[in-house]
Write a protein that holds these residues in place. Structure first.
Motif, mmCIF file in Angstrom:
data_model
loop_
_atom_site.group_PDB
_atom_site.id
_atom_site.type_symbol
_atom_site.label_atom_id
_atom_site.label_comp_id
_atom_site.label_asym_id
_atom_site.label_seq_id
_atom_site.Cartn_x
_atom_site.Cartn_y
_atom_site.Cartn_z
ATOM 1 N N ASP A 30 0.852 -1.156 -0.121
ATOM 2 C CA ASP A 30 0.028 0.071 0.033
ATOM 3 C C ASP A 30 0.833 1.256 0.008
ATOM 4 N N ASN A 31 0.692 2.189 -0.727
ATOM 5 C CA ASN A 31 1.146 3.497 -0.771
ATOM 6 C C ASN A 31 0.580 4.493 0.316
ATOM 7 N N ASN A 32 -0.133 3.942 1.188
ATOM 8 C CA ASN A 32 -0.656 4.943 2.479
ATOM 9 C C ASN A 32 0.215 4.437 3.779
ATOM 10 N N PRO A 33 0.997 5.464 4.266
ATOM 11 C CA PRO A 33 1.789 5.118 5.374
ATOM 12 C C PRO A 33 0.899 4.860 6.518
ATOM 13 N N MET A 34 -0.099 5.435 6.724
ATOM 14 C CA MET A 34 -1.219 5.300 7.659
ATOM 15 C C MET A 34 -1.721 4.022 7.727
ATOM 16 N N GLY A 35 -2.056 3.445 6.713
ATOM 17 C CA GLY A 35 -2.365 2.171 6.484
ATOM 18 C C GLY A 35 -1.581 1.035 6.813
ATOM 19 N N THR A 36 -0.216 1.250 6.259
ATOM 20 C CA THR A 36 0.633 0.295 6.440
ATOM 21 C C THR A 36 1.009 0.140 8.016
ATOM 22 N N MET A 37 1.089 1.256 8.517
ATOM 23 C CA MET A 37 1.367 1.448 9.986
ATOM 24 C C MET A 37 0.253 0.606 10.663
ATOM 25 N N ARG A 38 -0.947 0.998 10.620
ATOM 26 C CA ARG A 38 -1.974 0.303 11.283
ATOM 27 C C ARG A 38 -1.953 -1.368 10.969
ATOM 28 N N LEU A 39 -1.765 -1.657 9.759
ATOM 29 C CA LEU A 39 -1.573 -3.131 9.594
ATOM 30 C C LEU A 39 -0.398 -3.773 10.199
ATOM 31 N N SER A 40 0.743 -2.975 10.227
ATOM 32 C CA SER A 40 1.780 -3.645 10.929
ATOM 33 C C SER A 40 1.536 -3.766 12.254
ATOM 34 N N GLN A 41 0.744 -2.870 12.744
ATOM 35 C CA GLN A 41 0.483 -3.227 14.335
ATOM 36 C C GLN A 41 -0.290 -4.548 14.623
ATOM 37 N N VAL A 42 -1.378 -4.716 13.625
ATOM 38 C CA VAL A 42 -2.237 -5.605 13.937
ATOM 39 C C VAL A 42 -1.271 -7.005 13.641
ATOM 40 N N PHE A 43 -0.523 -6.914 12.691
ATOM 41 C CA PHE A 43 0.171 -8.302 12.434
ATOM 42 C C PHE A 43 1.217 -8.579 13.607
ATOM 43 N N THR A 44 1.743 -7.435 13.930
ATOM 44 C CA THR A 44 2.781 -7.453 15.086
ATOM 45 C C THR A 44 2.411 -8.328 16.427
ATOM 46 N N GLN A 45 1.043 -7.651 16.704
ATOM 47 C CA GLN A 45 0.252 -8.340 17.797
ATOM 48 C C GLN A 45 0.156 -9.725 17.458
ATOM 49 N N LYS A 46 0.135 -10.280 16.334
ATOM 50 C CA LYS A 46 -0.422 -11.553 16.092
ATOM 51 C C LYS A 46 0.994 -12.444 15.866
ATOM 52 N N GLY A 47 1.911 -11.647 16.127
ATOM 53 C CA GLY A 47 3.267 -12.518 16.110
ATOM 54 C C GLY A 47 3.913 -12.720 14.875
ATOM 55 N N TRP A 48 3.588 -12.103 13.796
ATOM 56 C CA TRP A 48 3.932 -12.521 12.340
ATOM 57 C C TRP A 48 5.257 -11.260 11.891
#
Length: 159
Positions: A30-48
């Motif tokens: 995605d070229n939306n930094p806010m969107g990628t940051m939000r998704l990164s947080q979600v998957f970080t919490q999942k341990g990915w």
């Protein structure tokens, strides 16, 4: 032990969320930094583990090199649109697990691309943790056929 760091490689940002090389890998395109940051947080919490890139050509190259367990890809990205990039990923790996991300006004385009590329889902932007959780079973479910692969070479001939 969880560590976090960001390393810039050309136009790609790599976020390392875990030292476990066996952890599942998600490629977020995605070229939306806010969107990628939000998704990164979600998957970080999942341990990915997380790979992030912001254009279609780079996404296909990254997919071929890394073979992630899941790709979340926006339809409207530069250099190669998300639908074409997804078809290229599916051509290189018939088991590619791909979910599209698109705003509500592109829902018909997203639905068509999802069918064509054999994506497991399309998620409405902005994609939140609750959207991921509500659709998790479908995201991790069976991977459908990709009928659009039959047209890939005629639609986008090699130059």
């Amino acid at each position: 032990m969880m560590t976090s760091g960001v390393r810039r490689v050309s136009d790609m940002v790599r976020v390392t969320t875990t030292e476990d090389p066996e952890a599942q890998l998600v490629l977020i395109v995605d070229n939306n930094p806010m969107g990628t940051m939000r998704l990164s947080q979600v998957f970080t919490q999942k341990g990915w583990r997380i790979e992030i890139c912001d254009d279609g050509d780079l996404a296909v190259d990254t997919y071929v090199q890394q073979v992630p367990d899941l790709v979340l890809i926006s339809l409207d990205i530069p250099t190669m649109d998300g639908h074409t990039a997804a078809l290229e990923m599916r051509e290189s790996d018939p088991k590619a697990r791909i979910a599209f991300m698109a705003p509500r006004h592109q829902r018909q385009l997203a639905a068509d691309a999802t069918h064509s590329a054999g994506a497991v889902a399309w998620l409405e932007k902005p994609v939140t943790q609750s959207i991921i959780e509500d659709n998790w079973e479908m995201i991790m479910g069976d991977i459908p056929d990709a009928p659009g692969l039959e047209d890939l070479d005629t639609l986008y001939p090699e130059e």
